[in-house]
Design an enzyme around this catalytic site. Sequence first.
Site, PDB file in Angstrom:
ATOM      1  CB  CYS A  12      -0.982   0.099   1.254  1.00 19.14           C
ATOM      2  SG  CYS A  12      -1.609   1.574   1.389  1.00 19.14           S
ATOM      3  CB  CYS A  15       0.063   1.624   4.386  1.00 15.49           C
ATOM      4  SG  CYS A  15      -1.682   1.591   4.321  1.00 15.49           S
ATOM      5  CG  ASP A 410      37.377  16.138 -20.233  1.00 15.49           C
ATOM      6  OD1 ASP A 410      38.073  17.269 -20.403  1.00 15.49           O
ATOM      7  OD2 ASP A 410      38.099  15.276 -19.997  1.00 15.49           O
ATOM      8  CG  ASP A 629      38.343  11.282 -16.582  1.00 20.71           C
ATOM      9  OD1 ASP A 629      37.713  11.755 -15.255  1.00 20.71           O
ATOM     10  OD2 ASP A 629      39.546  11.712 -16.892  1.00 20.71           O
TER      11      ASP A 629
END
Length: 733
Positions: A12, A15, A410, A629
């Site tokens: 649930c 819940c 990069d 990297d």
Amino acid sequence: MEETLLLKDLNCANCAAKIEDRIRKMAGIESADFAIATHQLRLTGAWEDREALKCEIQAICDAIEEGVTVTDYERPSKALMDDHSHDHGSDAVTIGIIGVGLIFMIYEALTTIVPGIGMPESIETAIYYIAYVLLAFPVLKTAGRNILKGEIFDENFLMSIATLGAIVIDALPEAVGVILFYRIGEFFEHKATDRSRTEIMNAVDMRPQEVRVVDECCGGEIIVMAPERVEVGWTIEVRPGDLIPLDGTVLDGSTRVNTAPVTGEPVPIRAERGTQLLSGCINESGRITMRVDKPLGESMVTKILDAVENAASSKPKIDRFITRFARVYTPIVVGLALIVAIIPSLLTGEWHKWIYTALTFLVISCPCALVLSVPLAFFSGIGNASKQGILLKGGRVIEALAGVKAVALDKTGTITSGEFKVHSVEPVNDSVSESVLLSVAAAVESVSTHPIAQSIVEAANAQNLTFTVSSDVQELAGEGIVGRVIGVQGLDGAVTADKVAIVQGLASRGEDVQVLVGNRRLLERYDVTGYSADASVYGTEVLVAVGKQYVGRIIISDEPRVDSATAIQKLNANGIKTIMLTGDALASAEYIAKQTTVSEVHASLLPQDKLFVVQNTRAVYGPTMFVGDGINDAPVLAGADVGGAMGSGADAAIEASDVVFMRPSLQSIVHVIDLAKATLSVAWQNVVFAIVVKVIIMVLGLMGYASMWWAVFGDTGVSILCILNSIRILNRK
């Protein structure tokens, strides 16, 4: 401290949100995140007694949702996860009870359609009461237990009040019908949730069920065993068509390996002795034997599964917003129900009509469709990404990716392949041949492991040049290498001292000479002259001097990846600014930028300079993603809105970044941004759809057009539709 527990049978969503909220308020708990998709509860904080912690969490679960069990988290084996022969006794009982209810509803429909069919009213009423008790007993029992524990606004209480209220106003058949279709909807909602969870986990769980171990003590006999038992250094056999079970190195045989399950790369690679292979890839053609390099817990298949499970517990802002919204939504709708039941009834005297309308409000007030659909949408997006070789660190990363306005890249190893190659060999004049210059440089560079040095040696070997490895080698960081070389041979294998007559110190074949291979700073250190800087050159200049004489240069370049231009063009077309960051010279950066259509270039940068550029980019364009990297660019990855590592999923890359691209392709960046936008769109579709349907049914109820049957659809029916909508993302291309 960190701890991961398993909350079994907690399905649930509403819940689960309450349990999570209560756990966060426990003493010593700093954070608590429950992932309904994996049932994992991840805790951070400080506690003295772990068992006492589990008992306290179990008490919280018992107070909110019956039947939840708190256990230590231990990932089941692949075989157990694939085993669907679990006990379905409770399902059979549920289906049986629902079947009884359906029979009575069919009977009710027939008595309405066909005149004369029926039974005495007293018997009919008794049968309806029996049907109601059979269908509603679990709901009534849970509602009563929760009321005693102070939990009032849950779906069991609301459904109990709605159906009991229907009985009070003499709508017994409708009360049975509503509880029947609520149970049917609840049954299919749980099934749909489980199916979605299973489908997503199966899509990313590539762990092997068994491993074929070569028992070298028994003449190479094959022993089949569980992957958890296999140790590092053992030899295993992989047959054609099998998954690579564990990370390892090929010892014998050759084959073609499909790496798509791990990296998303569609083109198979050639694997032979010495090739390192990642688990999860598929052996396509030949039988091979491998040495196991990592146990199952450290192999790539487990890393991917860990990344997906960890991501599931990292909740996005929209998920947290919906959880907070659900806390106030239900009390508000219940309050409206009371107002609708009382005020119009007092004004009109139509108590029956307005109480009935108020009961529809109670049925529709459960927020499960809202609370459940959002995490499943994000979990599906995470699963889709992992299938494409992209690891995401949670729903918050998806939200950030969807809002990216600029991508900083990069250059080396990201836009380019990161593989240095000799672009050109340029002697100072005709008295030195290209082959001699390359041979001299290779003789010195052959002792170095630097990528530039290796590229020079590879170029010399490719031309079949022979050279004597230099002696007395000294490597100066940031400058180059110094060594002594005896004789130099060219393509014809002959002594070539005559070709370098201008070079001091190389008078005969038997003499050695000092050779410098490096940059301008190295030549200046040894007072070498005759070299003039060329700022316009593309690539890295490697200068060569023999004795005190400059004899030429070698240009090393790193070419763009084959798909870099296409991917960057797509990003530009989508309105995303593309920016190149590199420590290389401006000429090299502009050369790559021109080939790939990068919008903006920043060259000659140190790591701290890259971070400064990313921060400025965010200020100018908005949320910024940086892709590097994942190892050398950790400060920039941390400083960007989204940090992406382009690599093979190394530990350092996974730790430093928000996104890990297992496949070294910029197309992965395009895909993950598109996927993030689609995932966020589906999540909002679910939220808007659920709220709109509920509001429409409430309005129609006020107008007298919507019955409680509509309200049941607005609760469980909408939940099922939202789940099905979420799972679409998993199969998105």
